[in-house]
Design a protein around this motif. Structure first.
Motif, short mmCIF file in Angstrom:
data_model
loop_
_atom_site.label_atom_id
_atom_site.label_comp_id
_atom_site.label_asym_id
_atom_site.label_seq_id
_atom_site.Cartn_x
_atom_site.Cartn_y
_atom_site.Cartn_z
N GLY A 1 11.43 -3.28 -3.98
CA GLY A 1 12.17 -2.11 -4.43
C GLY A 1 12.70 -1.21 -3.35
N ALA A 2 12.57 -1.61 -2.08
CA ALA A 2 12.99 -0.76 -0.97
C ALA A 2 14.39 -1.11 -0.49
CB ALA A 2 12.00 -0.88 0.18
N ALA B 1 0.81 -1.22 0.00
CA ALA B 1 0.00 0.00 0.00
C ALA B 1 0.85 1.27 0.00
CB ALA B 1 -0.93 0.01 1.21
N THR B 2 2.04 1.22 0.58
CA THR B 2 2.82 2.45 0.78
C THR B 2 4.00 2.60 -0.17
OG1 THR B 2 4.19 1.37 2.48
CG2 THR B 2 2.20 2.53 3.22
N ARG B 3 4.51 1.51 -0.71
CA ARG B 3 5.64 1.52 -1.64
C ARG B 3 6.78 2.43 -1.12
NH1 ARG B 3 4.57 -1.08 -6.13
NH2 ARG B 3 6.32 -0.12 -7.22
N PRO B 4 7.36 2.08 0.02
CA PRO B 4 8.39 2.93 0.64
C PRO B 4 9.73 2.84 -0.07
CG PRO B 4 8.14 0.92 1.88
CD PRO B 4 7.07 0.88 0.82
N ASP B 5 10.56 3.85 0.17
CA ASP B 5 11.95 3.83 -0.28
C ASP B 5 12.83 3.06 0.70
OD1 ASP B 5 11.51 5.69 -2.51
OD2 ASP B 5 11.18 7.15 -0.91
N LEU B 6 12.49 3.14 1.98
CA LEU B 6 13.26 2.49 3.05
C LEU B 6 12.30 1.81 3.99
CD1 LEU B 6 15.78 1.98 4.88
CD2 LEU B 6 15.38 4.27 5.85
N VAL B 7 12.59 0.54 4.33
CA VAL B 7 11.82 -0.19 5.33
C VAL B 7 12.71 -0.45 6.53
CG1 VAL B 7 10.59 -2.33 5.86
CG2 VAL B 7 10.32 -1.26 3.62
N VAL B 8 12.22 -0.07 7.71
CA VAL B 8 12.92 -0.32 8.97
C VAL B 8 12.21 -1.49 9.65
CG1 VAL B 8 13.53 0.60 11.23
CG2 VAL B 8 13.63 2.08 9.21
N ILE B 9 12.95 -2.57 9.91
CA ILE B 9 12.38 -3.80 10.46
C ILE B 9 12.89 -3.98 11.88
CG2 ILE B 9 12.22 -6.31 10.20
CD1 ILE B 9 12.73 -5.81 7.16
N GLY C 1 20.49 -4.55 -5.96
CA GLY C 1 21.18 -3.27 -5.84
C GLY C 1 20.60 -2.37 -4.76
N ARG C 2 20.19 -2.98 -3.63
CA ARG C 2 19.59 -2.21 -2.53
C ARG C 2 20.54 -2.20 -1.33
NH1 ARG C 2 17.15 0.83 -5.17
NH2 ARG C 2 15.84 -0.09 -6.77
N LYS C 3 20.45 -1.15 -0.55
CA LYS C 3 21.26 -1.05 0.67
C LYS C 3 20.62 -1.89 1.77
CE LYS C 3 23.78 1.90 -1.47
NZ LYS C 3 25.01 1.40 -2.14
N LEU C 4 21.48 -2.55 2.53
CA LEU C 4 21.05 -3.33 3.68
C LEU C 4 21.89 -2.91 4.88
CD1 LEU C 4 19.53 -5.69 5.06
CD2 LEU C 4 21.38 -7.20 4.28
N ASP D 1 21.78 8.41 4.82
CA ASP D 1 22.94 8.95 4.12
C ASP D 1 23.58 7.91 3.20
OD1 ASP D 1 22.57 11.34 5.41
OD2 ASP D 1 24.18 11.03 6.88
N ALA D 2 23.61 6.64 3.64
CA ALA D 2 24.18 5.57 2.81
C ALA D 2 23.39 5.38 1.53
CB ALA D 2 24.23 4.26 3.60
N ILE D 3 22.07 5.50 1.63
CA ILE D 3 21.21 5.38 0.44
C ILE D 3 21.46 6.55 -0.50
CG2 ILE D 3 18.82 5.38 -0.36
CD1 ILE D 3 18.15 3.99 2.39
N ARG D 4 21.47 7.76 0.05
CA ARG D 4 21.59 8.96 -0.79
C ARG D 4 22.96 9.07 -1.43
NH1 ARG D 4 18.08 12.89 3.16
NH2 ARG D 4 16.09 12.55 2.08
#
Length: 342
Positions: free
Chosen positions: A83-84, A57-65, A110-113, A301-304
């Motif tokens: 895609g997050a 529903a939200t299609r976030p850029d970053l998910v915090v688990i 190609g996503r940051k973890l 910052d790591a993502i950007r």
């Protein structure tokens, strides 16, 4: 940056508050399986009970688990495949294979973890590591964190121990410190543990200890216990010894052992060399919320900046492997071999 926060226990609330305070971030929703009391600052955000529904529903850029450990790997993979980028609380997973699956998925897409190793954002702990490395190895690590938990904290610990032992849940932090100091791979691990309460699963233990040997000859000891029966005498020992001296945290045993701020507090360092001792005062320390703020700024910052988190991910898997090897050793009564000694 659009952020979805899943899990609203102690760590999840703190991470959500960190993003709430960041003007460059928008929290699109919060997720928790059950109703939960939230700080006023978080009450206005949409709330979901189901993680995958919220993700779609939200299609976030970053998910915090920040959910319980047994959901970390599946939630992280689902978020990455949607895609997050992902920040997941430690431990990364309940098995090394699951941790490696998450890392492989992040690399493939190609996503940051990022993994919640909060001590990496604490200047006092980073000073401890720098002082130890300056002494030169090989090292003896003497580290523990026992918690005399009761009431709500004991209830939280019992819930965690449905899937995750104290050695794994807490130990990954301190094993990560060992690994940062030695820079050497682990060779073998031997653990022992004991179930001290009928309130936890029969196969679980709420007290455990392990020894780890590294390829450079360094040796480490870590101990963790949870519960109302635990002693608060020497519950927070943090010593690193080398042929040239030692460095120790001086203020760790002050305050209640289940106080979350006390788990990161350094207060000061004592550096011992044969020619004399040196006390390093660290009076201005970040509290728990400040550390969570720093962690979340770091992942944003790591993502950007498109930072390379390869070493970070590899370190997270290695520290987890050591703690899981201790779990295996306790179950089997055998030493677990992780590699060949040099």
């Amino acid at each position: 940056m659009r952020v979805l926060v899943a899990g609203l226990g102690n760590m999840g609330r703190s991470h959500a508050l960190a993003h709430h305070a960041n003007p460059d971030v928008e929290i699109v929703a919060l997720v928790n399986r059950s109703a939960v009391d939230l700080p006023a600052a978080l009450a206005r955000y949409p709330m979901h009970r189901d993680f995958r529904t919220a993700l779609a529903a939200t299609r976030p850029d970053l998910v915090v688990i920040a959910t319980y450990t047994d959901s970390h790997a599946d939630y992280a993979v689902a978020a990455i495949e949607a895609g997050a980028h992902v920040f997941v609380e430690k431990p990364l997973a309940t098995s090394a294979a699951e941790a490696e699956r998450v890392v492989a998925t992040a690399r493939r897409h190609g996503r940051k973890l990022g993994v919640g190793y909060i001590l990496r954002h604490h200047p006092g702990w980073q000073r401890l590591i720098a002082e130890a490395r300056a002494l030169g190895g090989p090292y003896v690590f003497r580290l523990n964190l026992n918690q005399q938990s009761d009431g709500p904290t004991w209830e939280t610990h019992k819930a965690l121990m449905q899937t995750t032992s104290p050695l794994v849940d807490c130990g990954v932090h301190y094993v990560d410190v060992m690994c940062q100091v030695t820079d050497a791979p682990p060779v073998r691990v031997h653990g022992m543990g004991l179930r001290l309460s009928a309130e936890i699963p029969a196969e679980m233990y709420n007290y455990g200890q392990f020894q780890v040997i590294f390829a450079d000859g360094s040796v480490g000891w870590y101990e963790a216990g949870w519960g109302p029966m635990m002693s608060e005498t020497a519950f927070f020992v943090k010593d690193i010894v080398s042929p040239n001296g030692a460095v120790s945290i001086t203020d760790g045993d002050r305050g209640a052992s289940d106080d979350v701020d006390g788990h990161t507090k350094v207060g000061g360092l004592l550096v011992h060399r044969r020619e004399g001792d040196r006390l390093i005062a660290l009076p201005e320390e970040p509290g728990h919320q400040e550390l969570c703020d720093a962690e979340q700024r770091w992942i944003v910052d790591a993502i950007r900046s498109d930072a390379d988190l390869t070493r970070h991910m590899n370190d997270a898997v290695q520290s987890l492997r050591i703690c899981l090897a201790a779990d295996e050793s306790i179950r089997t009564g055998q030493t677990v071999h992780l590699g060949e000694s040099s």
